[in-house]
Design a protein around this motif. Structure first.
Motif, PDB file in Angstrom:
ATOM      1  N   VAL A 244      -9.006   7.602  -2.595  1.00  0.00           N
ATOM      2  CA  VAL A 244      -9.850   6.536  -3.403  1.00  0.00           C
ATOM      3  C   VAL A 244     -11.404   6.277  -2.780  1.00  0.00           C
ATOM      4  CG1 VAL A 244      -7.900   5.293  -4.386  1.00  0.00           C
ATOM      5  CG2 VAL A 244      -8.898   4.590  -2.126  1.00  0.00           C
TER       6      VAL A 244
ATOM      7  N   ASP B  76       2.630   0.727  -4.013  1.00  0.00           N
ATOM      8  CA  ASP B  76       1.904   0.741  -5.315  1.00  0.00           C
ATOM      9  C   ASP B  76       0.590   1.349  -5.255  1.00  0.00           C
ATOM     10  OD1 ASP B  76       3.346  -1.299  -5.909  1.00  0.00           O
ATOM     11  OD2 ASP B  76       2.181  -2.927  -4.927  1.00  0.00           O
ATOM     12  N   ASP B  77      -0.122   1.746  -6.416  1.00  0.00           N
ATOM     13  CA  ASP B  77      -1.488   2.291  -6.378  1.00  0.00           C
ATOM     14  C   ASP B  77      -2.580   1.316  -5.678  1.00  0.00           C
ATOM     15  OD1 ASP B  77      -0.222   4.498  -7.869  1.00  0.00           O
ATOM     16  OD2 ASP B  77      -0.761   3.652  -9.923  1.00  0.00           O
ATOM     17  N   LEU B  78      -3.452   2.068  -5.206  1.00  0.00           N
ATOM     18  CA  LEU B  78      -4.559   1.183  -4.538  1.00  0.00           C
ATOM     19  C   LEU B  78      -5.549   1.202  -5.733  1.00  0.00           C
ATOM     20  CD1 LEU B  78      -5.148   3.168  -1.178  1.00  0.00           C
ATOM     21  CD2 LEU B  78      -3.534   1.334  -1.701  1.00  0.00           C
TER      22      LEU B  78
ATOM     23  N   CYS C 154       0.557  -1.307   0.085  1.00  0.00           N
ATOM     24  CA  CYS C 154      -0.039   0.043  -0.184  1.00  0.00           C
ATOM     25  C   CYS C 154       1.006   1.352  -0.006  1.00  0.00           C
ATOM     26  CB  CYS C 154      -0.944   0.091   1.135  1.00  0.00           C
ATOM     27  SG  CYS C 154      -0.210   0.197   2.651  1.00  0.00           S
TER      28      CYS C 154
ATOM     29  N   LYS D 222      -3.593   8.211   1.197  1.00  0.00           N
ATOM     30  CA  LYS D 222      -4.002   7.125  -0.176  1.00  0.00           C
ATOM     31  C   LYS D 222      -5.475   6.877   0.138  1.00  0.00           C
ATOM     32  CE  LYS D 222      -0.355   5.031  -2.228  1.00  0.00           C
ATOM     33  NZ  LYS D 222       0.720   4.117  -2.341  1.00  0.00           N
TER      34      LYS D 222
ATOM     35  N   PRO E 166      -8.462   1.877  -7.970  1.00  0.00           N
ATOM     36  CA  PRO E 166      -8.959   3.409  -7.899  1.00  0.00           C
ATOM     37  C   PRO E 166     -10.249   3.568  -7.151  1.00  0.00           C
ATOM     38  CG  PRO E 166      -8.981   2.113  -9.927  1.00  0.00           C
ATOM     39  CD  PRO E 166      -8.397   1.209  -9.137  1.00  0.00           C
TER      40      PRO E 166
END
Ligand SMILES: C[S@@+](CC[C@H](N)C(=O)[O-])C[C@H]1O[C@@H](n2cnc3c(N)ncnc32)[C@H](O)[C@@H]1O
Length: 329
Positions: A257, A223-225, A220, A253, A227
Motif C-alpha cells: 500500500v 484484513d485488508d489495509l 492487519c 502488506k 488501500p
C-alpha cells in the motif's frame, strides 16, 4: 573496567528493583504533581497524601539521593528532570510509562514458568477481568514514550513534502499526530484493532487534528489495509508481537500500500542497532507477555524489507533501546 567496578555493577543489579519501586510508587501517589503546585514540607506532603510522616521522610530521602527531588530550607521541590518528565501536566510526561512498567512486575515474577515452557504464562482471572483498564494504561504508556521519541524520528525522515501516512498498529495515533502536526501537507490514517481505535479517536480529537488524521479499525494480518497508496507507512512496535512468518506478511502488506518512491519505516527494539541490554530485556518481556513475540536482528528486518521491494535501507538508534530502519519503494 576494573573487577571492583564490575562487582559494583553486579551488586547494584540486585537492588535496582528497589529504586524502581520508589519511583513507581511516587508517580502513582501523585507526589511530583503535588510538588508541581508548590514546594512543601514533609509534614504537609504526608498530610495531603495520607502517609505516615516518618516513613515518607525516608522515601523523600531516597528521591533526594537519586536527584529526582531537591530540598531548599525545609521544603521539597521538583528538579528540572522531575518537573519535565514526571508531572502529568508536562507535554513530556512519562509517568504513564512507569505505571505500565510497574504492572509488568507480576508477569515478570513468572519468569521461571516461561523459561520452562518457552511460552507466556496465561494471565490469571483478575488480570483478564482488568483487561480494559490495563489496555488504557498500556496505550497511555506507549503514547508517553512515543511522544518523546517521535520528534527525533520525524527529523530523521525526509517526509516534509509527503502527503499521506499510514500508521500501522498506530495505537492512539502518537506518531501520526506528531508527524501531521509538524508537516501541514501531511494527512494520516491510524490503523489498529477496534478496541484501541476508540482511544485513538479521542486522542486525535484532543489534539484538534480530526481533519488531518483519520482512523481505520482492523486486524492487519486478516484484513485488508487501507488501500492508499501512502507516501509513508510507519510500523512502530508492532513486529515484536509476532513470529517471523507473520512479520514477513505484515511488511509485505505494508509495502503493497506504499506509493512508488514512498518510505517504509520500521521502529522497534532491534538487535544489532539499539542498546543491546535494553533490547535483550525487551525480548524477555515478549517471551513472558506474548504467545510468539520476540525481538529480531537488524539483518532479519533488512531482509524482509528487501524481499518486499524496499531499497536504500538505512537505520538509526532512537532512545531507550529502540531503533528505526527505513527505505524506499
Ligand atoms: C506496542 S503497541 C505500539 C503502538 C504504537 N505504534 C507505538 O509505537 O507507540 C502495538 C499496537 O499494535 C496494535 N496491534 C497489534 N496487533 C495488531 C494487528 N494484528 N492488527 C492491527 N493492530 C495490531 C496494538 O493494538 C497496539 O496498539
Amino acid at each position: 573496567m576494573s573487577v571492583r567496578h564490575k562487582l559494583e555493577g553486579l551488586l547494584s543489579l540486585g537492588t535496582s528493583f528497589q529504586a524502581s519501586q520508589v519511583l513507581f510508587e511516587s508517580v502513582r501517589l501523585g507526589l511530583f504533581d503535588l510538588l508541581d503546585a508548590a514546594p512543601l514540607s514533609a509534614a504537609s506532603i504526608a498530610r495531603r497524601l495520607g502517609l505516615a510522616p516518618a516513613a515518607l521522610g525516608r522515601l523523600l530521602r531516597v528521591l533526594l539521593e537519586m536527584e529526582i527531588l531537591q530540598k531548599k530550607t525545609s521544603c521539597y521541590r521538583n528538579t528540572a528532570l522531575s518537573k519535565k518528565y514526571l508531572c502529568t501536566n508536562s507535554p513530556w510526561s512519562i509517568g504513564d510509562f512507569f505505571i505500565h512498567r510497574q504492572s509488568l512486575q507480576q508477569p515478570w515474577s513468572e519468569l521461571k514458568a516461561s523459561l520452562k515452557n518457552n511460552f507466556m504464562v496465561r494471565p490469571n482471572r483478575n488480570r483478564l477481568a482488568d483487561y480494559p483498564r490495563q489496555l488504557k494504561k498500556f496505550t497511555n504508556a506507549m503514547d508517553a514514550l512515543g511522544r518523546l521519541k517521535s520528534e527525533h524520528i520525524r527529523e530523521l525522515l525526509p517526509i516534509e513534502d509527503h502527503h499521506s501516512m499510514l500508521d500501522l498498529g498506530g495505537g492512539i495515533g502518537t506518531y501520526a499526530i506528531s508527524f501531521c502536526k509538524r508537516y501541514p501537507g501531511l494527512h494520516g490514517v491510524v490503523f489498529d484493532l477496534s478496541n484501541v481505535i476508540s482511544f485513538a479517536r479521542r486522542n486525535i480529537l484532543k489534539a484538534g487534528l480530526q481533519k488531518k488524521v483519520s482512523v481505520a479499525a482492523g486486524e492487519c494480518l486478516a484484513d485488508d489495509l487501507p488501500p492508499g497508496p501512502f507516501d509513508l507507512v510507519f510500523i512502530s512496535n508492532l513486529l515484536h508481537i509476532y513470529n517471523e512468518t507473520d512479520c514477513i506478511r505484515i511488511v509485505k502488506k505494508a509495502a503493497a500500500v506504499l506509493a512508488k518512491g514512498g518510505i517504509l519505516v520500521v521502529h522497534d527494539y532491534v538487535f544489532g542497532i539499539g542498546d543491546s541490554v535494553s533490547v535483550s530485556l525487551f525480548d524477555m518481556t515478549m517471551l513472558i507477555g506474548t504467545p510468539q513475540g520476540r525481538c529480531y536482528e537488524h539483518t532479519d528486518i533488512t531482509r524482509w524489507l528487501r524481499t518486499a521491494g524496499i531499497k536504500k535501507i538505512q537505520s538509526a538508534e532512537i532512545l531507550a533501546g529502540t531503533s528505526i530502519l527505513w527505505g524506499l519503494k
